[in-house]
Motif scaffolding. Structure first.
Motif, PDB file in Angstrom:
ATOM      1  N   SER A   6       0.866  -1.179   0.000  1.00 57.75           N
ATOM      2  CA  SER A   6       0.000   0.000   0.000  1.00 57.75           C
ATOM      3  C   SER A   6       0.904   1.230   0.000  1.00 57.75           C
ATOM      4  N   ILE A  30      -5.583   0.103   1.013  1.00 61.34           N
ATOM      5  CA  ILE A  30      -6.384   0.372   2.215  1.00 61.34           C
ATOM      6  C   ILE A  30      -7.441   1.423   1.902  1.00 61.34           C
ATOM      7  N   LYS A  88     -19.017   5.749  -7.175  1.00 59.24           N
ATOM      8  CA  LYS A  88     -17.738   6.253  -6.653  1.00 59.24           C
ATOM      9  C   LYS A  88     -16.594   5.931  -7.608  1.00 59.24           C
TER      10      LYS A  88
HETATM   11  C1  BTN Z   1     -11.776   5.289   0.526  1.00 58.03           C
HETATM   12  O1  BTN Z   1     -12.074   4.245   1.120  1.00 58.03           O
HETATM   13  O2  BTN Z   1     -12.628   5.958  -0.051  1.00 58.03           O
HETATM   14  C2  BTN Z   1     -10.357   5.772   0.495  1.00 58.03           C
HETATM   15  C3  BTN Z   1      -9.560   5.018  -0.501  1.00 58.03           C
HETATM   16  C4  BTN Z   1      -8.107   5.455  -0.552  1.00 58.03           C
HETATM   17  C5  BTN Z   1      -7.314   4.581  -1.497  1.00 58.03           C
HETATM   18  C6  BTN Z   1      -5.935   5.105  -1.684  1.00 58.03           C
HETATM   19  S1  BTN Z   1      -5.092   4.360  -3.038  1.00 58.03           S
HETATM   20  C7  BTN Z   1      -3.627   5.139  -2.542  1.00 58.03           C
HETATM   21  C8  BTN Z   1      -3.573   5.018  -1.037  1.00 58.03           C
HETATM   22  N1  BTN Z   1      -3.014   3.726  -0.676  1.00 58.03           N
HETATM   23  C9  BTN Z   1      -3.904   2.964  -0.067  1.00 58.03           C
HETATM   24  O3  BTN Z   1      -3.677   1.811   0.331  1.00 58.03           O
HETATM   25  N2  BTN Z   1      -5.055   3.608   0.062  1.00 58.03           N
HETATM   26  C10 BTN Z   1      -5.001   4.937  -0.500  1.00 58.03           C
END
Ligand code: BTN
Length: 211
Positions: A6, A30, A88
């Motif tokens: 991530s 995440i 979304k």
């Molecule tokens: C949400 O649940 O709406 C937020 C999502 C966020 C995703 C981004 S992708 C880049 C960064 N790395 C991750 O693991 N999550 C965030």
């Protein structure tokens, strides 16, 4: 970077303010509220940045504004989900680590298949007819993050109010199960809802669903 678990975890490994981490693919992306962010190779934008300024709620709104602006259209569901045609296409996450904020932005660029069991239906820019390369989108996003985060809090709240149909007059259900109509942001950037029983509630965490 190519593949990471991530970009949030990668950014946390050396917490350099201003550092931007992007990846082609995330194996353990995440999302908010402990959800996963599905991050297949080459079809989304996955970016994290380490920040030091401003309270988290205002940063969240500023990043939602930057993301929508980079995409060029869309609605923002408070606090920062970017929706195209009610689905979304992008989300923002912020995590506190010591005195730093690690912010993560995920944009679905060209995915055509999503899991059926998502709480909010998902879409991608490609599916909604928005054509942009991931490279151009990244360049725009980085410049716009800088621009929106640099604004004063009042400006961020005002611009968010102008950009989001969720701030005033939206009938929503909250995570408590109660329903009501949105009636503005408080000075910290939290959403106010007038519940059907007349009580005014400020939503500090979680989100809202349109009903
Ligand atoms: C949400 O649940 O709406 C937020 C999502 C966020 C995703 C981004 S992708 C880049 C960064 N790395 C991750 O693991 N999550 C965030």
């Amino acid at each position: 970077m190519e593949t990471v678990d991530s970009t949030m975890l990668e950014a946390r490994r050396d917490l350099q303010p201003g550092r931007i981490v992007g990846a082609e693919e995330q194996t353990a992306g995440i999302g908010r509220h402990g959800r996963k962010w599905i991050s297949p190779a080459g079809s989304g934008l996955y970016v994290s940045i380490v920040l030091t300024a401003k309270p988290v709620p205002v940063i969240m709104l500023a990043l939602g504004l930057a993301t929508r602006h980079a995409i060029g259209c869309g609605d923002i569901r408070w606090p920062n989900d970017v929706l195209l045609n009610g689905k979304k296409c992008a989300g923002v996450l912020a995590q506190l680590e010591d005195d730093k904020i690690i912010a993560g932005i995920g944009i679905n660029v060209s995915q055509t298949v999503f899991p059926d069991d998502l709480e909010t239906p998902a879409t991608s820019l490609l599916l909604e007819g928005v054509t942009v390369s991931r490279e151009d989108l990244l360049v725009r996003l980085v410049a716009l993050m800088d621009r929106y985060i640099g604004l004063g809090s009042d400006d961020i709240l005002q611009q968010f109010t102008n950009a989001s149909s969720y701030v005033f007059g939206k009938r929503v259900r909250m995570e408590t199960g109660a329903a009501g109509v949105t009636c503005g942001l408080d000075p910290a950037g939290f959403l106010r809802v007038r519940e059907d029983n007349g009580t005014e509630t400020t939503i500090l965490a979680g989100g809202v669903r349109p009903i």
